[in-house]
Structures are given as structure tokens and as C-alpha cells.
Design an enzyme around this catalytic site. Structure first.
Site, PDB file in Angstrom:
ATOM      1  N   GLU B  60     -29.823  70.881 -36.759  1.00  0.00           N
ATOM      2  CA  GLU B  60     -30.294  71.323 -38.271  1.00  0.00           C
ATOM      3  C   GLU B  60     -29.546  70.737 -39.374  1.00  0.00           C
ATOM      4  OE1 GLU B  60     -30.564  73.140 -35.443  1.00  0.00           O
ATOM      5  OE2 GLU B  60     -32.532  73.944 -35.055  1.00  0.00           O
ATOM      6  N   HIS B 129     -38.012  83.892 -34.294  1.00  0.00           N
ATOM      7  CA  HIS B 129     -39.286  82.958 -34.602  1.00  0.00           C
ATOM      8  C   HIS B 129     -40.354  83.321 -35.453  1.00  0.00           C
ATOM      9  CE1 HIS B 129     -37.317  80.748 -31.151  1.00  0.00           C
ATOM     10  NE2 HIS B 129     -38.393  79.954 -31.196  1.00  0.00           N
TER      11      HIS B 129
END
Lengths: 327, 329
Positions: B60, B129
Site C-alpha cells: 500500500e 475491515h
């Protein structure tokens, strides 16, 4: 062109002049920091001149260079205006970043230096991204990422090596291994201090050169740049060098017990400028009177830069909230 | 007008923007996988190829940095973080680099990139999440933040984000993906920094973001049965924020409820409350402000707890009733 191809005299003299320019500029900055004229934290490049010089001599103006907190040498080598750099160190509105960046955030977009970051390893993935752009745009420019040995401690370094090798991007990673990550010797930071070997697991060539030998640096960079331009992907070059002054500021840090005087003396005896001068004089490329003229010219340049900086206006109050966004 | 889903609106916009502008490309983890991004990227890979639809390694930070570098070299990247939670790995590149670049170099270079963060909560996915991080990005100078709640705005704000010369954090919520709405076929923009008045009312102003704007409209319908007239403002842009729209409404209703899908403390609702608190409207309020937000608790896994954790129209109804007849101690 092979790594051994001859280097024109003019290029060698240009490199010499550039190294002297960096040295004299930085020595002046050290004095100005000591006297309190310059406040912004300056990470001086003295001792490492051959690295930026050799690498940038292999580049075109449309190639990009991304720099770090130790940015002055990269800026001058890529062709940045010393006056505007000095003005930025005085944090004046006529500085290269208009007084908003200081020593650690300098730029010269026209000559391919889109910025420098004070976050260790911060510009490594950014250089990869510019190379990605060149690849999408089908331009044959390359992107160079300068970073120190301390950046090798960061995870994003490895992510960047992997992604650039995976996509065969035209980026060259230049590690300036000056043996210290701020105060820590690299052997206290990295399990295997042969940084060039970190390229191998990513199927990327890695090589180590004498970072105090501008000609050797240039040859290695020219080789890496040419293969990157030809679409053969990235390379990692570890340049072994040494910064004479401390991590930040004008002092030598011997008194702080961070490193030994003998070590410093050894590296000063391997001065990259002296080394190139001896080579050029021996080859008959540089005469003693030419050399004197170079120093005189550059000392004048540096004085002009200081005058330009001191004569520059400070940013005004209305500049404070200007440029947060591009309108 | 044609009715399509929110996710189809995003997909259509990506097709049209990539077709229109060679500088636009899509990059990020899972951009070719419906598992990550739903139907939003359908057929892009087939049409534009791997040079402009780049599915990436799980890196990322590097991929976000690469997007910054691509933007500096003339491209207009759309960077996807398919679960907003993963964006923390990229915070250095967003906060230290993308957000600061224009200011730090005296306005000479900008980073025109769209940072697309997808909120993917529910389904017992738990704390890593599920997060909605608009407040974190809204806090940082140099970033714009948008949260479309309708298919129309999903398209118009995505176009504006891509066209903007600055880094824009575009946040959507998978719970909105199947919502249907009118969407013109041609490209158009929804201005960044402008909220939308979704429903006129008299008694209370409900300012809401993203999915909570949809819930606020439902809440207003429910409140009508009790003869309470709620005005609903869909904020659309977290930053810059449409202060005028909020102030004009509160000047009229003199009551304020803020509904946001992020955490309550130091959040978007806190900022809006403070803006009213600092303004001349503070003295004119008929009741204290109510915030309908997540409690200061990580997202739980169990459905039994999720049902309490995530707020909905009934929580907004309760919040409104508090401002009207509440017993404040």
C-alpha cells in the site's frame, strides 16, 4: 555505450566544477548556520559530492531526480540555481520553494527536480511512480531516487524495489552509503550491510562503487541509465562515501563520541574533489591555473548567492494560507 | 433520465474518464477483482489493458507513493484502497507527501490524484475491515474529501475528483452500491465543497454524510408521521465543507442533528457542531446539538453487536426527538 566508453574532457571538467560548487556552497552554509544567519536545519553534503555529481552528469534535463533531507548537492548537480537555493535556506520568498520548504524541501521543476522529502525513504516510491508515468506515456526519460543507507531500514524501500522490477520501470536507485544513519553506524541497523545485494532477490542488478570517485559513479550511473532508457528496468547502485559533518548542522560530531577522529581523517584524506583534481591534472585535462580560476569563479558565485538571498523579501502574512491547494 | 446503480455509476465514470483523458489510469490492490471492488471496475482491464488498469502487489505504501510520483509526472492516477482500513499503511505518502507537496514547494507542483477508499463494513468483518476514516483525512491540510451518497453524485464527484489538481480522497460505502438513481449518460461534475439539500423542513436540520444521508431521508419520512418536519442536508464534501448551506438551514430550524458513519469523538459531527458553536447561531439554538455516530469502539465481528454498533434511520429519529422534546440533564 559500454561502461568503459571514454568520457569527454568537457564532461570531466563540468563534474569538477560542480563538485567545487557544492563544496564551496556547503562550506558557506556551514558558516552561516554557525553564525545564526541560517536557521533551517541543514544536512550538509560535504564529502559526498562525487555521488550527486557523477549520477546527474549521466542524466538529461527531462529525467527526474528525487531527493532527501540532504538535498543541496542533488539540486546543484541537476542544474538548480544556487541563488534560489541559498534564498530558500534563508527562507525568503525568492527561494526555490518560496520560503515554504527550507533546506529539506527544495525543488526546481524546470530542470527535473520535482521535490525532496525529509521522511526517510519517502521519495523512493515517488521516483518509482514517475518512472511508471514515463512508461505509460512511452517517454524515454528515467527517474532517479537518491537516498541514504538509513532508508534501507524502511519497508517501503523493498516494496519499491519489487514493484519497479516487476514492471521493469526506468528508475535508478542511488544509495548514498555514508556509513551512518543519523547517529547510528549502519552495522547497528542492517543485518547485512552490503546494500547492493538487496537488489538480487528482486531480479535487479545491484552494484557497489566508490562513491568518492566521480568517474566511477558516472560510469555506473551511465550504464544504469542507458539500460533503463532501453526498457531493461531498474538498477540499484550503492555508492560508498562519507559525510564529513554531522547528520545535521556544521559540526563534525567528534566531540560527541559518535565517531572517531581517525575515521574522519581517513575519509578526509580520500576527499572526492582532491581525487578528481589529481586525476584530471595527471591526464592533462586540468591545469593548475584553470583550477584556480574555477575556485575563484565559484567563490564569487557563492557570494552572489548569499547577496541574492539576503536581499530577498520574507514571505508576507498573506502567504501563510496561500498554496494549500492549487486553485 | 436513466436509472442505474451506484456501483454502475462509478464503473461508467471510470470508462468515460479513461476514454476521454489519456492521463487517467487506475491502480491499486484488487482493481481487477470483483471480490475487492464489486462491479465498479467491470470491463476496464479488457478495454484499457494492463498499462492503465494496474492490479498491484500488497504494498500500500509504495503503490500510494508511486501514484504521487505518477501525478507529479503528468498523470491523473485513481488509486484504490479496497478496504479503507488498509490505507493506514499508506498514511505517510498521503499525509506527508501528497497533502503537503503543493504547499511545501511554494505552489509550484501539485499532486492531482484521486485516492479512492472503500468502506466495506458489516458481514462480521470486525475491526480491520470496516472503518470509515473521513475525519482523519478531513483533519489534514492539503486534502479534499468527498463522500457521495447517490448514484448521481457518485459519478459527478468522481469526475470532479479526477479533474481536481489536488489530492482528493473519494470515499464510498459498499452499502450504497446497489442503490438506484437517476444518472445522466454524459459526463458532468458535482462541485467539491457543495452540499445538497435533500428535503426541506422546518423543525430541525439533519446534516448527514454518505450512507447516513440515505438513512436521514428515511428518518425524515418517519418523523413526518409524528408531525416533525426535518430538513435533510447531504454534506457530500467533508472538506471543504459547505458551511453556508448548514448555517442557512440551522438559522431557520434552530435545531441540529449530525449523522456520520465515523466515530463520534473528534469526528466530522464534532467539527460541524463546533462550527455552529463558534458562530452567532449558538445563542439561537433551541436545544443542544445531537450527534449520531459510531461509539468510540472498534467494529465488532458478531452480527448481534454490529446491529447495535452501526447507526440507522431509527437512531436519527431518536436523535431528532431528543432535540425536540429531550430531557437534557
Amino acid at each position: 555505450m559500454s561502461a568503459e566508453a571514454p568520457i569527454p574532457d568537457a564532461a570531466l571538467l563540468g563534474m569538477h566544477q560542480n563538485m567545487v560548487r557544492i563544496r564551496k556552497f556547503e562550506e558557506k552554509v556551514a558558516d552561516l548556520v554557525t553564525s545564526g544567519e541560517i536557521i533551517t536545519p541543514c544536512h550538509l553534503y560535504i564529502g559526498q559530492e562525487a555521488v550527486a555529481t557523477g549520477v546527474c552528469a549521466s542524466l538529461r534535463v527531462d529525467d527526474y531526480v528525487f531527493s532527501t533531507h540532504r538535498s543541496h548537492g542533488h539540486y546543484l548537480s541537476k542544474g538548480g540555481d544556487g541563488k534560489r537555493l541559498m534564498a530558500e535556506l534563508y527562507c525568503r520568498a525568492n527561494g526555490c520553494s518560496r520560503g515554504k520548504g527550507g533546506s529539506m524541501h527544495i525543488t526546481s521543476p524546470d530542470i527535473g527536480l520535482p521535490g525532496s522529502s525529509a521522511i526517510v525513504a519517502g521519495t523512493i516510491p515517488i521516483a518509482v511512480g514517475s518512472a511508471l508515468s514515463f512508461s505509460i506515456q512511452k517517454r524515454d526519460s528515467v527517474s532517479v531516487s537518491f537516498f541514504g543507507d538509513g532508508a534501507v531500514d524502511e519497508g517501503v524501500f523493498y516494496e519499491s524495489l519489487n514493484f519497479s522490477a516487476l514492471k521493469r520501470l526506468p528508475v535508478i536507485f542511488i544509495c548514498e552509503n555514508n556509513l551512518y544513519s543519523t547517529h547510528m553506524p549502519i552495522s547497528d541497523c542492517i543485518s547485512d550491510t552490503q546494500i547492493y545485494k538487496k537488489a538480487e532477490p528482486f531480479n535487479m542488478p545491484g552494484l557497489r562503487v566508490d562513491g568518492n570517485d566521480a568517474i566511477e559513479v558516472f560510469r555506473a550511473a551511465r550504464w544504469a541509465v542507458e539500460r533503463a532508457r532501453a526498457g531493461e528496468g531498474p538498477a540499484l547502485i550503492e555508492c560508498m562515501t562519507y559525510r564529513w559533518r554531522g547528520h545535521v548542522g556544521p559540526n563534525y560530531d567528534i566531540d560527541k563520541g559518535l565517531r572517531s577522529e581517525d575515521e574522519l581523517k581517513y575519509w578526509m584524506s580520500r576527499c572526492p574533489i582532491k581525487f578528481l583534481e589529481e586525476t584530471l591534472i595527471e591526464r592533462g585535462v586540468l591545469s593548475l591555473s584553470d583550477k584556480r580560476q574555477v575556485y575563484e569563479k565559484i567563490e564569487e558565485e557563492v557570494e552572489d548567492a548569499v547577496a541574492f538571498a539576503k536581499g530577498g523579501p520574507f514571505p508576507e502574512e498573506r502567504d501563510l494560507s496561500k498554496d494549500v491547494f492549487k486553485m | 433520465m436513466r436509472v442505474i446503480s451506484y456501483s454502475k455509476a462509478i464503473n461508467e465514470t471510470l470508462h468515460q474518464m479513461m476514454e476521454r483523458d489519456d492521463r487517467v489510469f487506475l491502480i491499486g490492490q484488487g482493481v481487477t477483482s470483483p471480490w475487492y471492488v464489486g462491479a465498479t471496475t467491470s470491463d476496464l482491464l479488457q478495454r484499457f489493458g494492463t498499462q492503465r488498469v494496474i492490479d498491484t502487489p500488497v504494498s500500500e505504501c509504495a503503490i500510494t507513493g508511486a501514484s504521487v510520483g505518477a501525478a507529479l509526472a503528468g498523470m491523473r492516477p485513481i488509486l484504490v484502497h479496497p478496504r479503507m482500513d488498509f490505507i493506514y499503511y499508506a498514511m505517510d505518502q498521503i499525509a506527508n507527501h501528497a497533502a503537503n507537496w503543493h504547499y511545501m514547494f511554494g505552489g509550484q507542483l501539485s499532486v492531482p490524484m484521486t485516492i479512492w477508499g472503500i468502506i466495506n463494513r458489516g458481514g462480521e468483518q470486525a475491526a480491520q475491515h470496516s472503518q470509515a476514516l473521513q475525519a482523519i483525512f478531513g483533519h489534514l491540510p492539503g486534502l479534499k474529501v468527498v463522500m457521495p451518497s447517490t448514484p448521481y453524485d457518485a459519478k459527478g464527484l468522481l469526475v470532479s475528483s479526477i479533474e481536481d489538481d489536488n489530492p482528493v480522497v473519494y470515499i464510498d460505502d459498499r452499502w450504497l452500491y446497489e442503490i438506484m438513481g437517476d444518472v445522466p449518460e454524459e459526463l458532468y461534475t458535482v462541485p467539491i465543497g457543495k452540499g445538497a439539500l435533500r428535503r426541506r423542513g422546518r423543525d430541525v436540520t439533519v446534516v448527514a454524510t454518505s450512507y447516513m444521508a440515505q438513512e436521514a431521508i428515511k428518518a425524515a419520512g418517519i418523523l413526518e408521521e409524528d408531525d416533525i418536519s426535518a430538513e435533510v442536508i447531504d454534506l457530500r464534501s467533508i472538506k471543504p465543507i459547505d458551511e453556508d448551506l448548514i448555517f442557512d438551514s440551522v438559522r431557520k430550524t434552530r435545531r441540529l442533528v449530525v449523522a456520520d458513519g465515523g466515530w463520534k469523538t473528534y469526528g466530522v459531527a464534532a467539527e460541524i457542531s463546533a462550527k455552529i458553536g463558534e458562530s452567532g447561531l449558538f445563542n439561537r439554538l433551541k436545544a443542544p446539538i445531537t450527534r449520531v455516530c459510531l461509539p468510540d469502539v472498534p467494529a465488532p465481528a458478531s452480527l448481534a453487536l454490529e446491529q447495535i454498533y452501526y447507526k440507522n434511520a431509527m437512531d436519527i429519529v431518536d436523535g431528532v426527538k431528543m432535540t425536540i422534546g429531550g430531557d437534557y440533564v
